[in-house]
Scaffold this active site. Structure first.
Site, PDB file in Angstrom:
ATOM      1  N   GLU A  55       0.806  -1.221   0.000  1.00 35.97           N
ATOM      2  CA  GLU A  55       0.000   0.000   0.000  1.00 35.97           C
ATOM      3  C   GLU A  55       0.842   1.275   0.000  1.00 35.97           C
ATOM      4  O   GLU A  55       0.313   2.355  -0.224  1.00 35.97           O
ATOM      5  CB  GLU A  55      -0.957   0.005   1.192  1.00 35.97           C
ATOM      6  CG  GLU A  55      -0.289   0.146   2.538  1.00 35.97           C
ATOM      7  CD  GLU A  55      -1.031   1.107   3.455  1.00 35.97           C
ATOM      8  OE1 GLU A  55      -2.180   1.450   3.174  1.00 35.97           O
ATOM      9  OE2 GLU A  55      -0.419   1.545   4.433  1.00 35.97           O
ATOM     10  N   HIS A  68      -3.934   3.293   2.707  1.00 36.54           N
ATOM     11  CA  HIS A  68      -3.535   4.063   1.526  1.00 36.54           C
ATOM     12  C   HIS A  68      -3.989   3.382   0.228  1.00 36.54           C
ATOM     13  O   HIS A  68      -3.448   3.676  -0.845  1.00 36.54           O
ATOM     14  CB  HIS A  68      -2.019   4.253   1.504  1.00 36.54           C
ATOM     15  CG  HIS A  68      -1.513   5.196   2.556  1.00 36.54           C
ATOM     16  ND1 HIS A  68      -1.751   6.559   2.518  1.00 36.54           N
ATOM     17  CD2 HIS A  68      -0.795   4.973   3.683  1.00 36.54           C
ATOM     18  CE1 HIS A  68      -1.192   7.133   3.571  1.00 36.54           C
ATOM     19  NE2 HIS A  68      -0.613   6.193   4.301  1.00 36.54           N
TER      20      HIS A  68
END
Length: 272
Positions: free
Chosen positions: A39, A68
């Protein structure tokens, strides 16, 4: 089954160490499946389709995400078409993508990979305990799936440990991500589940959790936004763990951390 999990890949240096080291690591340890959290792989924030493709080419089987997940907008259409990239299970029902994936090995064994996100000091999502419970109830552990791995992407160590103990004996591995620092508590819990509070990151540890020190320190010292955070680009450490499971029960037999290159002391198990 031997499963390698690699913690949050942060920026270019993190990507490079994974891509360079993973093929030899898989061969040396006779690895059956590789799962990575990516991520933070794209400039420290999110995952791009091109980087995902590079990781798959290097030998990654499943990619997990976290808070994220949506920092790169081009991942939204891509994740709809690529089930091997999973986002947290406890996002709302209409969120793109899925929170789990069943990876089929060449010998027809099946690995169920689940991505969940904690709620303490994180986004107000649905209950990860309940949602994982509902999901795994659909599969006979050790029969329909031969191993189950949960990536719990969470800030609080208590929440990660609580989830691990709650599912002890019902899944093969619970491993934490998000805090980017490898913890020393890797072990097999009393009912047979392998657990590590945080796998650490694949990134440059001469940094503040993967970001360049100057900008991060400025924010702490001044309480001002200041410079934009960007990934540190020095020599990275590959961080993660390897778990060997029992094909009959699905439970863990052995666990060891993995650390290669970079600033941290290297660890590589010598398993037959």
């Amino acid at each position: 089954m031997r499963i390698v999990f690699l913690g949050d890949i942060v920026g270019r240096s993190g990507r490079e160490v994974v891509i360079q080291e993973l093929p030899a690591l898989k061969s040396k340890l006779s690895v059956d499946a590789v799962v990575v959290n990516a991520e933070n792989a794209s400039h420290g924030f999110g995952l791009s389709p091109a980087i995902a493709q590079d990781l798959f080419k290097a030998g990654v089987d499943v990619i997990t995400l976290g808070n994220h997940s949506w920092d790169r907008k081009d991942i939204i259409p891509y994740i709809r078409e690529n089930p091997k990239i999973i986002r947290p299970l406890n996002y709302p029902p209409k969120t793109p993508g899925a929170g789990h994936y069943i990876h089929m090995l060449p010998n027809s064994k099946k690995l169920l990979v689940i991505n969940a996100m904690g709620r303490l000091f994180m986004e107000p999502l649905d209950d990860p305990f309940r949602m994982v419970d509902e999901l795994i109830s659909k599969y006979r552990f050790g029969i329909d799936v031969h191993a189950i791995l949960i990536d719990i992407h969470a800030e609080a160590t208590s929440e990660k440990a609580g989830l691990a103990h709650y599912f002890d004996g019902r899944v093969s591995i619970v491993v934490g991500t998000h805090t980017h620092i490898p913890t020393a508590d890797y072990r097999i819990l009393s009912s047979g589940t392998a657990f590590q509070t945080d796998a650490g990151m694949c990134g440059d540890y001469n940094s503040v959790i993967g970001m360049q020190k100057e900008a991060a320190i400025y924010r702490f010292v001044t309480k001002m936004p200041g410079m934009r955070l960007s990934p540190a680009e020095g020599l990275a450490t590959l961080c993660g763990l390897i778990v060997e499971t029992d094909d009959r029960t699905g439970l863990a037999k052995r666990i060891s951390p993995i650390r290669l290159k970079g600033d941290l002391d290297p660890i590589l198990p010598k398993w037959d």
